[in-house]
Design a protein around this motif. Structure first.
Motif, PDB file in Angstrom:
ATOM      1  N   ILE A   1       1.022  -1.227  -0.085  1.00 57.54           N
ATOM      2  CA  ILE A   1      -0.062   0.010  -0.091  1.00 57.54           C
ATOM      3  C   ILE A   1       0.758   1.189  -0.155  1.00 57.54           C
ATOM      4  CG2 ILE A   1      -1.833   1.525   1.239  1.00 57.54           C
ATOM      5  CD1 ILE A   1      -2.441  -1.136   2.522  1.00 57.54           C
ATOM      6  N   GLY A   2       0.791   1.996  -1.107  1.00 55.35           N
ATOM      7  CA  GLY A   2       1.722   3.018  -1.171  1.00 55.35           C
ATOM      8  C   GLY A   2       0.804   4.517  -0.717  1.00 55.35           C
ATOM      9  N   SER A   3       1.667   5.405  -0.872  1.00 53.05           N
ATOM     10  CA  SER A   3       0.912   6.793  -0.171  1.00 53.05           C
ATOM     11  C   SER A   3      -0.105   7.193  -1.195  1.00 53.05           C
ATOM     12  CB  SER A   3       1.901   7.757   0.054  1.00 53.05           C
ATOM     13  OG  SER A   3       3.124   7.539  -0.589  1.00 53.05           O
ATOM     14  N   PRO A   4      -1.230   7.633  -0.983  1.00 50.91           N
ATOM     15  CA  PRO A   4      -2.229   7.987  -1.962  1.00 50.91           C
ATOM     16  C   PRO A   4      -1.618   9.314  -2.826  1.00 50.91           C
ATOM     17  CG  PRO A   4      -3.113   8.510   0.265  1.00 50.91           C
ATOM     18  CD  PRO A   4      -1.652   7.858   0.476  1.00 50.91           C
ATOM     19  N   ASP A   5      -1.915   9.326  -4.085  1.00 52.32           N
ATOM     20  CA  ASP A   5      -1.918  10.360  -4.749  1.00 52.32           C
ATOM     21  C   ASP A   5      -2.921  10.445  -5.940  1.00 52.32           C
ATOM     22  OD1 ASP A   5      -1.217   8.362  -6.259  1.00 52.32           O
ATOM     23  OD2 ASP A   5       0.970   8.908  -6.809  1.00 52.32           O
TER      24      ASP A   5
ATOM     25  N   ASP B   1     -12.813  10.284  -4.991  1.00 51.10           N
ATOM     26  CA  ASP B   1     -12.375  10.250  -4.000  1.00 51.10           C
ATOM     27  C   ASP B   1     -12.893  11.116  -3.053  1.00 51.10           C
ATOM     28  OD1 ASP B   1      -9.409   8.500  -4.291  1.00 51.10           O
ATOM     29  OD2 ASP B   1     -10.122   9.469  -6.090  1.00 51.10           O
TER      30      ASP B   1
ATOM     31  N   LYS C   1     -14.084   9.772   0.742  1.00 52.83           N
ATOM     32  CA  LYS C   1     -13.470  10.497   2.259  1.00 52.83           C
ATOM     33  C   LYS C   1     -14.650  11.108   2.702  1.00 52.83           C
ATOM     34  CE  LYS C   1      -9.721  13.425   2.664  1.00 52.83           C
ATOM     35  NZ  LYS C   1      -8.691  14.426   2.270  1.00 52.83           N
TER      36      LYS C   1
END
Ligand code: MSP
Length: 429
Positions: A375-379, A385, A389
């Motif tokens: 799981i990477g950082s969200p971009d 989205d 959120k």
């Protein structure tokens, strides 16, 4: 900054029979609340335990050919006993009290004496009826001719014995003033109104000792009497908080923030208990919340009806979390909840396996497929989205609001809005 404290309790259960899913619900609901409060940063004390004295236990032990203590130890601490049940159900209680514990017995004797010395307890004679399963006195004028318990419908026993009485009547007006000044003390509202009506009809003095059996805490200055089991049991909330043996702890955690109890024992917790505390000059708990019953096909669970459902059996088939989820979700704030194997299976399939299970599966599968399992950082936030959120942020607010007022089932609905929105997000993107 010092953490805010939160002291929450379940009723202490009678270890006279195996506990069923209704009892388990009560403990799971308290556990959910305790966990929620810990998450919000509170220093929580979560107490549960067992109510081990009284005629019912003495009778049951005799029938099993055991001493009361042998009988109790097996049901409470033995294999598949009550401690094992709470372990299985992942209950995060901080304390477990047994009313046969020495420190509790010593405290009850002190409490009884203090109220006697104050003149609030006096010697008299009880003439009336007694419900052994509920351990409740029923004076003649509250009964119909058939002498059946108005609460549980089982036959009553005639009782005529010397007994000590507690001057409840003396405190009726003080109680009414307190409940008026503290509108949230008894919840839900419907049960509060019921209790007010009950007291307005006139409070009688309460019989607080028995002489026709011996399994109880002896009255310290008159040992042929044992203390009435409800008087003994209610005091567990004080004794486990350390009133006698841990003054620091007691100062920190008392008064209790909430006693979570089933609807049929709201009367004991919201009338008798506060009046005992008034007599003792101890601050009253902040809230008594009376939940409904889990019922099967419109009926209360009972061995004689043969409709009892046990948490262990459900957990074996569906897993512990599913049992916790179902019982919390199925109990509305003020009414009864329903449990049947059919509704359990249908909720399990639709809400857990389908809605939640699919979300988890699809998410994990995509993380593996597209992101090498990392799981990477969200971009690159896209058009979908913000809405996801927003739904999540609103859920936090809503859950806080609902949990503050013990609307646990409604909190689950708020959380499920996020789960549903997240599934939709995957479809959209
Ligand atoms: N020993 C007393 C409580 C003393 S507290 C100072 C007692 N014990 S009990 O074992 O009979 O019940 C304990 C709790 O289980 C009660 O709050 C009761 O309402 C709850 N339940 C028993 N059957 C239930 C359902 N079917 N559904 C939900 N809760 C139920 O009373």
């Amino acid at each position: 900054m010092e953490k805010k404290k939160f002291y929450i309790t379940t009723p202490i259960y009678y270890p006279s029979d195996k506990l069923h899913i209704g009892h388990t619900y009560c403990t799971v609901a308290t556990d959910a609340m305790a966990r929620y409060k810990r998450l919000t940063g509170c220093d929580v004390m979560f107490l549960t335990g067992t109510d081990e004295h009284g005629q019912k236990i003495e009778d049951k032990a005799k029938a099993a050919g055991k001493t009361p203590k042998e009988f109790l130890d097996e049901i409470v601490e033995g294999p598949r006993g009550i401690l094992d049940l709470w372990k299985l159900m992942n209950i995060s209680n901080d304390r477990f009290i047994r009313t046969t514990d020495d420190y509790h017995v010593a405290s009850i004797q002190k409490i009884f004496r203090r109220m006697y010395d104050k003149g609030d307890i006096y010697l008299g004679k009880y003439e009336g009826w007694y419900c052994v399963p509920d351990e409740t006195f029923w004076p003649e004028n509250k009964l119909t001719e058939d002498h059946i318990c108005p609460d549980c419908g089982r036959p009553l026993q005639r009782v005529s014995e010397e007994a000590y009485f507690f001057k409840m009547s003396k405190y009726a007006n003080r109680w009414l003033d307190f409940v008026e000044a503290n509108p949230n003390f008894i919840q839900p509202e419907s049960r509060r109104n019921e209790m007010i009506q009950f007291v307005k009809k006139g409070l009688e003095d309460l019989c607080v000792s028995r002489t026709s059996f011996s399994w109880g805490v002896p009255v310290p200055f008159d040992t042929k009497h044992v203390v009435y089991v409800w008087f003994d049991a209610l005091s567990n909330y004080l004794t486990a908080a350390g009133i006698l043996d841990d003054k620091e702890k007691f100062k920190k955690f008392w008064p209790a923030d909430v006693h979570l109890v089933g609807k049929e024992i709201v009367r004991f917790h919201s009338i008798i208990w506060p009046i005992m505390l008034m007599s003792l000059g101890i601050e009253l708990p902040k809230k008594v919340y009376g939940h409904g019953w889990l019922i099967v096909d419109g009926e209360k669970m009972s061995k004689s009806r043969g409709n009892v459902i046990y948490a262990e059996d459900l957990a074996r088939h569906f897993g512990v979390d599913a049992v916790r989820y179902y019982s919390l979700h199925e109990m509305p704030f003020a009414q009864d909840g329903t449990i049947t194997y059919e509704t359990f299976i249908s909720r399990f399939n639709s809400e857990l396996a389908n809605t939640l299970g699919n979300l988890v599966n699809r998410t994990v599968a995509m993380i593996n497929k597209y992101f090498d399992g990392v799981i990477g950082s969200p971009d690159n936030a896209g058009e979908f989205d913000d809405e996801l959120k927003g739904t999540a942020m609103r859920a936090i607010e809503k859950v806080n609001e609902k949990m503050k007022t013990f609307h646990i089932a409604d909190s689950i609905d708020e959380i499920y809005k996020v789960v549903n929105r997240a599934n939709k997000y995957i479809d959209e993107t």
